[in-house]
Scaffold this active site. Sequence first.
Site, mmCIF file in Angstrom:
data_model
loop_
_atom_site.group_PDB
_atom_site.id
_atom_site.type_symbol
_atom_site.label_atom_id
_atom_site.label_comp_id
_atom_site.label_asym_id
_atom_site.label_seq_id
_atom_site.Cartn_x
_atom_site.Cartn_y
_atom_site.Cartn_z
ATOM 1 N N MET A 30 0.840 -1.200 0.000
ATOM 2 C CA MET A 30 0.000 0.000 0.000
ATOM 3 C C MET A 30 0.878 1.255 0.000
ATOM 4 O O MET A 30 0.395 2.351 0.311
ATOM 5 C CB MET A 30 -0.932 0.003 1.213
ATOM 6 N N HIS A 37 9.339 -3.295 3.427
ATOM 7 C CA HIS A 37 8.901 -3.510 2.043
ATOM 8 C C HIS A 37 10.106 -3.843 1.149
ATOM 9 O O HIS A 37 10.030 -4.702 0.272
ATOM 10 C CB HIS A 37 8.228 -2.249 1.493
HETATM 11 P P1 AMP Z 1 1.533 -2.879 3.483
HETATM 12 O O1 AMP Z 1 2.073 -1.828 2.579
HETATM 13 O O2 AMP Z 1 1.555 -2.506 4.919
HETATM 14 O O3 AMP Z 1 0.226 -3.450 3.002
HETATM 15 O O4 AMP Z 1 2.557 -4.083 3.395
HETATM 16 C C1 AMP Z 1 2.921 -4.638 2.160
HETATM 17 C C2 AMP Z 1 3.702 -5.895 2.393
HETATM 18 O O5 AMP Z 1 4.869 -5.593 3.165
HETATM 19 C C3 AMP Z 1 2.912 -6.941 3.204
HETATM 20 O O6 AMP Z 1 3.188 -8.234 2.680
HETATM 21 C C4 AMP Z 1 3.479 -6.775 4.590
HETATM 22 O O7 AMP Z 1 3.381 -7.937 5.379
HETATM 23 C C5 AMP Z 1 4.927 -6.441 4.282
HETATM 24 N N1 AMP Z 1 5.551 -5.753 5.421
HETATM 25 C C6 AMP Z 1 5.069 -4.670 6.080
HETATM 26 N N2 AMP Z 1 5.870 -4.363 7.105
HETATM 27 C C7 AMP Z 1 6.876 -5.280 7.094
HETATM 28 C C8 AMP Z 1 8.034 -5.513 7.923
HETATM 29 N N3 AMP Z 1 8.307 -4.738 8.973
HETATM 30 N N4 AMP Z 1 8.846 -6.546 7.609
HETATM 31 C C9 AMP Z 1 8.570 -7.350 6.547
HETATM 32 N N5 AMP Z 1 7.504 -7.190 5.734
HETATM 33 C C10 AMP Z 1 6.675 -6.173 6.009
#
Ligand code: AMP
Length: 295
Positions: A30, A37
């Site tokens: 997102m 990320h």
């Molecule tokens: P989001 O943008 O929050 O929807 O996250 C996008 C992807 O990044 C999802 O698969 C999350 O699980 C992953 N993600 C978010 N934060 C972390 C983190 N601290 N470590 C590893 N992956 C992450």
Amino acid sequence: MQTINRLDMLRNSVAALRSDGSTMALVPTMGALHEGHLALVRAARQRADHVCVSIFVNPTQFGPNEDLDAYPRQLETDSAMLEAEGVTLLWAPAVDEMYPDGFATSIAVAGVSANFCGASRPGHFDGVATVVCKLFNQVRPDVACFGEKDWQQLAVIRRMARDLDLNFPHADQIAGIPTMREADGLAMSSRNRYLSVQDRETAAILPSAMRNAKDRIEAGHDVSAALAELEQTLIAAGFGGVDYAGLADADSLAPLRMLANEPARLLVAARIGGTRLIDNLAIRAAPSADAATNG
Ligand code: AMP
């Protein structure tokens, strides 16, 4: 890196890139990107010739009183970060490209999405499953990378891929990437930027209290006592509320009252200063009776 916001253009670009047999990995996000990320992007690069990152703040996974409007958006900064990581495609559709007039379909993954975030955010995982299934069909990746940070989300998507016999990607090609943390242990999250300086300091209690609970549970202490103590520690530290603190089977997300012989996960969602933080840790399975006797 090519930035694309129309589906027909995405399909053309993907087809051109794949025409020589090259493989494609997808990293759905997102935006408001951080090192967590980027860890996914790096893992994706190791798994395929090309990486497509999607940035889409998906309205259907936000509840009516959640932070959809306030969710940080910074496409230019994100784009520069992805370019520097060697990403081939940035897929950044507008909401009406993803959900044109008349859109009427929703995917609900029962069981695995019933508890924890599924209970505290009704409809959230339907929104996630639906948009991720669309992203899979749009990009048709060989591999997709998701963070273990959102453990229940990863389990929901794997369940969906198995149940719907998806092949692009196949369920076995849905990679879970370990959680990236700040130096004090707080899991990186786009929402951490909402925290005041004081709340950011307090937030570090979450991972340390969770590690404490993990140690106690793995050492054989009573699970509900360890979870209750974890909740009390958070409230005493200044958290405004704990949506849940639970132990679950790592795959099915079925809540557990005691450690079983299968891998488990400790899962927590807690609120601080209006921000909801989630985290989870692996819990070693209880040694089997055989292993204990053979000792
Ligand atoms: P989001 O943008 O929050 O929807 O996250 C996008 C992807 O990044 C999802 O698969 C999350 O699980 C992953 N993600 C978010 N934060 C972390 C983190 N601290 N470590 C590893 N992956 C992450």
